[in-house]
Design a protein around this motif. Sequence first.
Motif, PDB file in Angstrom:
ATOM      1  N   LEU A   1       3.636  12.663  -0.772  1.00 45.00           N
ATOM      2  CA  LEU A   1       2.835  11.541  -0.289  1.00 45.00           C
ATOM      3  C   LEU A   1       1.400  11.563  -0.802  1.00 45.00           C
ATOM      4  O   LEU A   1       0.584  10.730  -0.405  1.00 45.00           O
ATOM      5  CB  LEU A   1       2.828  11.520   1.251  1.00 45.00           C
ATOM      6  CG  LEU A   1       4.191  11.320   1.935  1.00 45.00           C
ATOM      7  CD1 LEU A   1       4.027  11.282   3.449  1.00 45.00           C
ATOM      8  CD2 LEU A   1       4.885  10.057   1.433  1.00 45.00           C
ATOM      9  N   GLN A   2       1.096  12.500  -1.690  1.00 45.45           N
ATOM     10  CA  GLN A   2      -0.254  12.575  -2.239  1.00 45.45           C
ATOM     11  C   GLN A   2      -0.446  11.566  -3.373  1.00 45.45           C
ATOM     12  O   GLN A   2       0.481  11.250  -4.118  1.00 45.45           O
ATOM     13  CB  GLN A   2      -0.542  13.983  -2.757  1.00 45.45           C
ATOM     14  CG  GLN A   2      -0.611  15.034  -1.658  1.00 45.45           C
ATOM     15  CD  GLN A   2      -0.806  16.437  -2.216  1.00 45.45           C
ATOM     16  OE1 GLN A   2      -0.869  16.617  -3.435  1.00 45.45           O
ATOM     17  NE2 GLN A   2      -0.900  17.420  -1.332  1.00 45.45           N
ATOM     18  N   THR A   3      -1.680  11.076  -3.493  1.00 44.04           N
ATOM     19  CA  THR A   3      -1.987  10.120  -4.558  1.00 44.04           C
ATOM     20  C   THR A   3      -1.937  10.781  -5.926  1.00 44.04           C
ATOM     21  O   THR A   3      -1.376  10.230  -6.888  1.00 44.04           O
ATOM     22  CB  THR A   3      -3.379   9.503  -4.333  1.00 44.04           C
ATOM     23  OG1 THR A   3      -3.421   8.908  -3.031  1.00 44.04           O
ATOM     24  CG2 THR A   3      -3.679   8.457  -5.382  1.00 44.04           C
TER      25      THR A   3
ATOM     26  N   THR B   1      -2.480   6.813   8.736  1.00 39.32           N
ATOM     27  CA  THR B   1      -3.069   5.488   8.939  1.00 39.32           C
ATOM     28  C   THR B   1      -2.021   4.430   9.270  1.00 39.32           C
ATOM     29  O   THR B   1      -2.314   3.236   9.259  1.00 39.32           O
ATOM     30  CB  THR B   1      -3.832   5.047   7.678  1.00 39.32           C
ATOM     31  OG1 THR B   1      -2.920   5.002   6.566  1.00 39.32           O
ATOM     32  CG2 THR B   1      -4.959   6.015   7.373  1.00 39.32           C
TER      33      THR B   1
ATOM     34  N   GLN C   1       2.679  16.264   6.934  1.00 43.58           N
ATOM     35  CA  GLN C   1       1.331  15.714   6.851  1.00 43.58           C
ATOM     36  C   GLN C   1       0.672  15.608   8.228  1.00 43.58           C
ATOM     37  O   GLN C   1      -0.515  15.911   8.385  1.00 43.58           O
ATOM     38  CB  GLN C   1       1.361  14.334   6.177  1.00 43.58           C
ATOM     39  CG  GLN C   1      -0.046  13.824   5.870  1.00 43.58           C
ATOM     40  CD  GLN C   1      -0.043  12.614   4.955  1.00 43.58           C
ATOM     41  OE1 GLN C   1      -0.356  11.522   5.394  1.00 43.58           O
ATOM     42  NE2 GLN C   1       0.315  12.804   3.698  1.00 43.58           N
TER      43      GLN C   1
ATOM     44  N   THR D   1       0.828  -1.201   0.000  1.00 43.19           N
ATOM     45  CA  THR D   1       0.000   0.000   0.000  1.00 43.19           C
ATOM     46  C   THR D   1       0.869   1.261   0.000  1.00 43.19           C
ATOM     47  O   THR D   1       2.063   1.222   0.325  1.00 43.19           O
ATOM     48  CB  THR D   1      -0.902   0.029   1.240  1.00 43.19           C
ATOM     49  OG1 THR D   1      -0.076   0.007   2.415  1.00 43.19           O
ATOM     50  CG2 THR D   1      -1.831  -1.180   1.254  1.00 43.19           C
TER      51      THR D   1
ATOM     52  N   THR E   1       6.397  13.188   6.397  1.00 42.10           N
ATOM     53  CA  THR E   1       5.588  12.703   7.516  1.00 42.10           C
ATOM     54  C   THR E   1       5.273  13.844   8.479  1.00 42.10           C
ATOM     55  O   THR E   1       4.131  14.002   8.929  1.00 42.10           O
ATOM     56  CB  THR E   1       6.333  11.578   8.253  1.00 42.10           C
ATOM     57  OG1 THR E   1       6.543  10.484   7.361  1.00 42.10           O
ATOM     58  CG2 THR E   1       5.543  11.096   9.467  1.00 42.10           C
TER      59      THR E   1
ATOM     60  N   TYR F   1       2.329   4.681   1.380  1.00 40.76           N
ATOM     61  CA  TYR F   1       2.628   5.131   2.730  1.00 40.76           C
ATOM     62  C   TYR F   1       1.780   6.347   3.088  1.00 40.76           C
ATOM     63  O   TYR F   1       1.744   7.333   2.364  1.00 40.76           O
ATOM     64  CB  TYR F   1       4.110   5.488   2.846  1.00 40.76           C
ATOM     65  CG  TYR F   1       4.481   6.150   4.154  1.00 40.76           C
ATOM     66  CD1 TYR F   1       4.264   5.515   5.370  1.00 40.76           C
ATOM     67  CD2 TYR F   1       5.052   7.422   4.174  1.00 40.76           C
ATOM     68  CE1 TYR F   1       4.610   6.116   6.570  1.00 40.76           C
ATOM     69  CE2 TYR F   1       5.402   8.033   5.361  1.00 40.76           C
ATOM     70  CZ  TYR F   1       5.175   7.386   6.561  1.00 40.76           C
ATOM     71  OH  TYR F   1       5.505   7.996   7.746  1.00 40.76           O
ATOM     72  N   ASN F   2       1.091   6.250   4.220  1.00 43.06           N
ATOM     73  CA  ASN F   2       0.248   7.334   4.719  1.00 43.06           C
ATOM     74  C   ASN F   2       0.450   7.432   6.225  1.00 43.06           C
ATOM     75  O   ASN F   2      -0.005   6.556   6.974  1.00 43.06           O
ATOM     76  CB  ASN F   2      -1.221   7.069   4.404  1.00 43.06           C
ATOM     77  CG  ASN F   2      -2.129   8.214   4.842  1.00 43.06           C
ATOM     78  OD1 ASN F   2      -1.718   9.109   5.586  1.00 43.06           O
ATOM     79  ND2 ASN F   2      -3.365   8.199   4.371  1.00 43.06           N
TER      80      ASN F   2
END
Length: 576
Positions: A293-295, A8, A35, A2, A32, A4-5
């Motif tokens: 880190l944005q989609t 979550t 965000q 997945t 990190t 990285y977020n």
Amino acid sequence: MTLYNPLTANLTHYLFFTGKGGVGKTTMATATAVQLADAGKRVMIVSTDPASNLQDVFETKLSNQPQSVPGVSGLDAANFDPIVAANEYRESVVAPYRGVLPEAAIQNMSEQLSGSCTVEIASFNEFAKFLTDPTIDQKYDVIIFDTAPTGHALRMLQLPSAWSNYLDQNQEGASCLGQLAGLGEQKATYQKAVDTLNDANLTTLLLVSRPQWASLVETERAAEELAQIGMTNQQLIMNGVLEHPTDEPSQVIFDQQQADLRNMPTSLQSLPSAEVPLRAYNVTGIANIRKVLQTQQPSVTAESSPQTQFPSIDKIVDDLIKQNKKIVFTMGKGGVGKTTVAIQLAKKLAAHHKKVHLATTDPADHLSLFKIDDPAITVSHIDEKQVLKHYQDEVLAKAKQTMSADDVDYIAEDLRSPCTQEIAVFRAFADVVAQNDSDIVVIDTAPTGHTLLLLNSTENYAEEVKRTTGEVPQNVLDLLPRLQDPKQTEIITVTLPETTPVYESLRLNADLDRAKMPHKWWLVNQSLLATQTTDPVLQARASSELKWINQVKAVSNSYYAVEKWQPNFEQVNLTF
């Protein structure tokens, strides 16, 4: 895997980002931090990297005092210079003995405290303040550390004599524990710091890696070493995953990354993991930090890369032969390709009718993964565990002949320290080089500048340090002058065309200067620019390499070479 977020990822109060040079620790740490702050958390980010680019990433001047980051509400940052901290720490240890001990002994102490061990301890000293200060703890929801303390430093701090007064009472000994001589008064603070690092409810270790075999192997080693000393709450971040190849070089990279991810070490497969795709832009400035880190990512347009011709490794080989070198080291940080460069050198030298002895001390023994069937090349692997045990047994046997039981116990403890392993391995190097079965010896995974300084001190002050290192073997006494002789020895600095690897290489070269070791040649490995790729993402990455290649050219006085990126280069059978 997945994406990285941080929101979550089930993160804790303290976050330590660790990994080898150039994998993107600072990028992941700052992304990190931003965000989490944007989500309403009160966040502090701290760096003690001597080559830290935290200021460049945030595009703001930082100091060792926390200050707000413009454009990010709720985020503070501090940037410590561990070199300055190490100098201050060294002086605090040496100062009480000035005017008490002979100048030669003072010089010896200062030299022993000039290497990487002291920088690590000084760095940890800064970390400890943030790990144990209740005011800081209560002010921030999350505290992020960029460039975490290594297992090497933590293992030293866990040795009981680090907190004893032995060193104050025994002024003639010089040992690995001498690095810790100034810490006795801070026992409670350091113990609390170590306990915090080992508390899975408080601390998360984020292992940053690249989707490449060499990087994954180094990450596995770091994960295991840190787990052994208690840092078991670990997560894996795979940075720089290529998503959509558009030309032959990018397709090859994509296939290589996917194959390496499928075959990553089993211990890493069991960790919670996430990935971050390869980005086309440099992650500097708040806007780009927020994007990484944005989609949804901005579209990338292909731009022509500068047409360049760089000298190849053949230029280095020709010079080694012309100068009739006898000993060649490939030096550099983990993941830069020292092993593959050493093998290339050995094979090319053999092709010039040289009889070559190729040796490695890498615990993973990467040489065993290659098919080296040239009869002109002899291959050997120095088994670290075996040579360490032999060295420990030898020193203890001699110590028991002349020392009291208490002193022998101290020596036994010091022999369990990580520095002892470096010295034992270096003695094994001496035995390899002393052999007369080859025209030239090529050594992979060379000892650090720190080890060289310790052994240089051992030669100069053999009587003072005999209590901790035993008698100095003749091979070592003979070896050091040879290693310092530019007519016999060449150290090749292997690096990557990126910020952190180049800065780390410059620090290594400074260590070698202090040890009076010749190091003329540099090799910039795995260059995308040299592939002439047309893929938009790779082109953008390649264009940023030119700055670092030019810097290497400048600092090396044009004694440099560039090797282009090659797929799975670490595991293929090299042929010429």
